[in-house]
Scaffold this motif. Structure first.
Motif, PDB file in Angstrom:
ATOM      1  N   ASN A  36       0.822  -1.202   0.000  1.00 48.09           N
ATOM      2  CA  ASN A  36       0.000   0.000   0.000  1.00 48.09           C
ATOM      3  C   ASN A  36       0.863   1.262   0.000  1.00 48.09           C
ATOM      4  N   ASN A  37       1.948   1.259   0.777  1.00 45.24           N
ATOM      5  CA  ASN A  37       2.848   2.420   0.775  1.00 45.24           C
ATOM      6  C   ASN A  37       3.478   2.628  -0.596  1.00 45.24           C
ATOM      7  N   MET A  38       3.832   1.539  -1.248  1.00 40.63           N
ATOM      8  CA  MET A  38       4.410   1.648  -2.587  1.00 40.63           C
ATOM      9  C   MET A  38       3.379   2.190  -3.576  1.00 40.63           C
ATOM     10  N   LEU A  39       2.120   1.798  -3.398  1.00 38.14           N
ATOM     11  CA  LEU A  39       1.058   2.324  -4.252  1.00 38.14           C
ATOM     12  C   LEU A  39       0.892   3.827  -4.059  1.00 38.14           C
ATOM     13  N   ILE A  40       0.825   4.262  -2.803  1.00 43.55           N
ATOM     14  CA  ILE A  40       0.628   5.685  -2.528  1.00 43.55           C
ATOM     15  C   ILE A  40       1.778   6.506  -3.093  1.00 43.55           C
ATOM     16  N   ASN A  41       3.000   6.045  -2.885  1.00 39.16           N
ATOM     17  CA  ASN A  41       4.155   6.768  -3.426  1.00 39.16           C
ATOM     18  C   ASN A  41       4.132   6.795  -4.947  1.00 39.16           C
ATOM     19  N   LEU A  63      -1.889  -7.221  -8.440  1.00 40.28           N
ATOM     20  CA  LEU A  63      -2.213  -7.197  -9.862  1.00 40.28           C
ATOM     21  C   LEU A  63      -2.520  -5.793 -10.353  1.00 40.28           C
ATOM     22  N   HIS A  64      -3.393  -5.081  -9.634  1.00 36.31           N
ATOM     23  CA  HIS A  64      -3.819  -3.772 -10.128  1.00 36.31           C
ATOM     24  C   HIS A  64      -2.704  -2.729  -9.994  1.00 36.31           C
ATOM     25  N   GLN A  65      -1.887  -2.848  -8.956  1.00 37.27           N
ATOM     26  CA  GLN A  65      -0.751  -1.936  -8.891  1.00 37.27           C
ATOM     27  C   GLN A  65       0.228  -2.217 -10.034  1.00 37.27           C
ATOM     28  N   GLN A  66       0.422  -3.497 -10.341  1.00 36.66           N
ATOM     29  CA  GLN A  66       1.324  -3.834 -11.435  1.00 36.66           C
ATOM     30  C   GLN A  66       0.768  -3.357 -12.778  1.00 36.66           C
ATOM     31  N   GLN A  67      -0.546  -3.379 -12.934  1.00 31.96           N
ATOM     32  CA  GLN A  67      -1.147  -2.833 -14.149  1.00 31.96           C
ATOM     33  C   GLN A  67      -0.821  -1.349 -14.309  1.00 31.96           C
ATOM     34  N   ILE A  68      -0.881  -0.612 -13.196  1.00 31.63           N
ATOM     35  CA  ILE A  68      -0.535   0.811 -13.237  1.00 31.63           C
ATOM     36  C   ILE A  68       0.941   0.983 -13.573  1.00 31.63           C
ATOM     37  N   ARG A  69       1.799   0.238 -12.898  1.00 28.17           N
ATOM     38  CA  ARG A  69       3.237   0.355 -13.134  1.00 28.17           C
ATOM     39  C   ARG A  69       3.596  -0.013 -14.572  1.00 28.17           C
ATOM     40  N   ASP A  70       2.941  -1.028 -15.085  1.00 27.82           N
ATOM     41  CA  ASP A  70       3.173  -1.444 -16.466  1.00 27.82           C
ATOM     42  C   ASP A  70       2.765  -0.344 -17.446  1.00 27.82           C
ATOM     43  N   ALA A  71       1.664   0.342 -17.149  1.00 29.54           N
ATOM     44  CA  ALA A  71       1.144   1.377 -18.044  1.00 29.54           C
ATOM     45  C   ALA A  71       2.030   2.614 -18.084  1.00 29.54           C
ATOM     46  N   VAL A  72       2.653   2.938 -16.955  1.00 32.49           N
ATOM     47  CA  VAL A  72       3.451   4.177 -16.887  1.00 32.49           C
ATOM     48  C   VAL A  72       4.953   3.917 -16.907  1.00 32.49           C
ATOM     49  N   GLY A  73       5.344   2.649 -17.053  1.00 32.18           N
ATOM     50  CA  GLY A  73       6.758   2.325 -17.150  1.00 32.18           C
ATOM     51  C   GLY A  73       7.532   2.515 -15.867  1.00 32.18           C
ATOM     52  N   LYS A  74       6.881   2.299 -14.727  1.00 33.43           N
ATOM     53  CA  LYS A  74       7.546   2.434 -13.432  1.00 33.43           C
ATOM     54  C   LYS A  74       7.423   1.115 -12.675  1.00 33.43           C
ATOM     55  N   LEU A 105      -7.397   6.130  -0.574  1.00 24.63           N
ATOM     56  CA  LEU A 105      -6.659   4.876  -0.651  1.00 24.63           C
ATOM     57  C   LEU A 105      -5.714   4.715   0.544  1.00 24.63           C
ATOM     58  N   GLU A 106      -5.069   5.795   0.935  1.00 24.74           N
ATOM     59  CA  GLU A 106      -4.142   5.725   2.059  1.00 24.74           C
ATOM     60  C   GLU A 106      -4.883   5.400   3.352  1.00 24.74           C
ATOM     61  N   SER A 107      -5.994   6.059   3.571  1.00 28.47           N
ATOM     62  CA  SER A 107      -6.767   5.848   4.791  1.00 28.47           C
ATOM     63  C   SER A 107      -7.387   4.454   4.840  1.00 28.47           C
ATOM     64  N   THR A 108      -8.066   4.068   3.776  1.00 22.58           N
ATOM     65  CA  THR A 108      -8.750   2.766   3.776  1.00 22.58           C
ATOM     66  C   THR A 108      -7.759   1.617   3.705  1.00 22.58           C
ATOM     67  N   GLY A 109      -6.595   1.835   3.094  1.00 20.84           N
ATOM     68  CA  GLY A 109      -5.576   0.783   3.055  1.00 20.84           C
ATOM     69  C   GLY A 109      -5.100   0.427   4.443  1.00 20.84           C
ATOM     70  N   GLN A 110      -4.916   1.438   5.294  1.00 22.67           N
ATOM     71  CA  GLN A 110      -4.502   1.198   6.676  1.00 22.67           C
ATOM     72  C   GLN A 110      -5.600   0.460   7.443  1.00 22.67           C
ATOM     73  N   GLN A 111      -6.848   0.879   7.251  1.00 19.89           N
ATOM     74  CA  GLN A 111      -7.965   0.212   7.930  1.00 19.89           C
ATOM     75  C   GLN A 111      -8.116  -1.238   7.474  1.00 19.89           C
ATOM     76  N   LEU A 112      -7.900  -1.468   6.185  1.00 19.90           N
ATOM     77  CA  LEU A 112      -8.017  -2.826   5.660  1.00 19.90           C
ATOM     78  C   LEU A 112      -6.966  -3.741   6.289  1.00 19.90           C
TER      79      LEU A 112
END
Length: 278
Positions: free
Chosen positions: A17-22, A153-164, A106-113
């Protein structure tokens, strides 16, 4: 399921989650609008979907609140259609939200999850079964691992799309893949073979591994032995694997990139594995 085969993912949720937020905080306006491998979704839509999964899990599993019920769903296909509609209506509504608002939520609910999932007894029954694994009832640790695969999966989809890139590591990718492989025996549920027939899937490089299914009377059993003599073996690269088994790519698209030995029919059927609701 046996306690010895528990896939431990709880400790990875805060890190992922921290990697997603960053990642999201680093995106430009153009990157937020970039097309992902999920054909209907841009980057912002995928971020919105990740928020939806947080909110739905907290509402249903933590708070016992089910806003839309599934009593009239009578087949796997109807369930997939129901979920696809939920996803579409949510991402459409979230077009009204700014990236900054999405990041905050996302940051708030990720911590709660993470807090909620850690509070569950891992061996009690989960609220819902993992249908893509063919299960009628799932225990919490496996449903948590399934939730982890969604986050990865969904974070990797984002990273794949933006080349990060950044999460295709042994620590983060292997538990994702290990969970995905629970669909392997279910994929072969209607495939007849002699007892003790072995089909092996090998995901290459140090971040991958080997998974086998072994025919035992009327079922296929998953294991990770590396000394079995397989009737069919399929070797596939990590970057192809996550796209294929999430149904982002089709077997036809990857067949030239896959190394297959032994029984071709069994090997090609292994490429039909889908470890998401699709």
């Amino acid at each position: 399921m046996d306690k010895e085969i528990e896939i431990k993912t709880l400790h990875l949720f805060p890190l992922l989650n921290n990697m997603l937020i960053n990642l999201l905080k680093s995106l430009t306006d153009e990157e937020w609008a970039a097309q992902t491998i999920a054909k209907l979704w841009k980057v912002k839509d995928v971020a919105a979907h990740l928020l939806d999964t947080n909110l739905r899990t907290l509402s249903i599993s933590r708070d016992g609140y089910i806003g839309e019920r599934t009593e009239n769903i009578n087949s796997y296909q109807e369930l997939v259609a129901f979920l696809n509609n939920l996803n579409m209506t949510w991402t459409n509504a979230c077009k009204r939200l700014s990236p900054d608002v999405l990041i905050f939520l996302l940051e708030s609910t990720g911590q709660q999850l993470s807090q909620h999932l850690n509070a569950l007894d891992p061996f009690e029954d989960a609220v819902f079964p993992v249908a893509w694994a063919g299960q009628k009832t799932s225990v919490n640790w496996f449903n948590t691992a399934r939730e982890y695969t969604e986050k990865f999966l969904h974070q990797q989809q984002i990273r794949d799309a933006v080349g990060k890139q950044g999460i295709m590591t042994r620590e983060l990718y292997y538990p994702f893949l290990d969970t995905f492989m629970y669909a392997f025996p279910h994929t072969f549920k209607d495939i007849k073979a002699d007892d003790r027939t072995v089909v092996s899937l090998i995901v290459t490089t140090e971040i991958g591994g080997q998974w086998n299914i072994v025919k035992d009377k009327d079922m296929w059993i998953l294991n990770k032995d590396t000394n079995l003599e397989a009737a069919a073996t399929v070797k596939i690269a990590p970057d192809i694997s996550w796209k294929l088994f999430s149904k982002s790519w089709t077997p036809k698209q990857v067949i030239d990139e896959v190394e297959m030995t032994g029984n071709e029919q069994l090997g090609q059927h292994a490429l039909q594995m889908v470890s998401v609701m699709a």
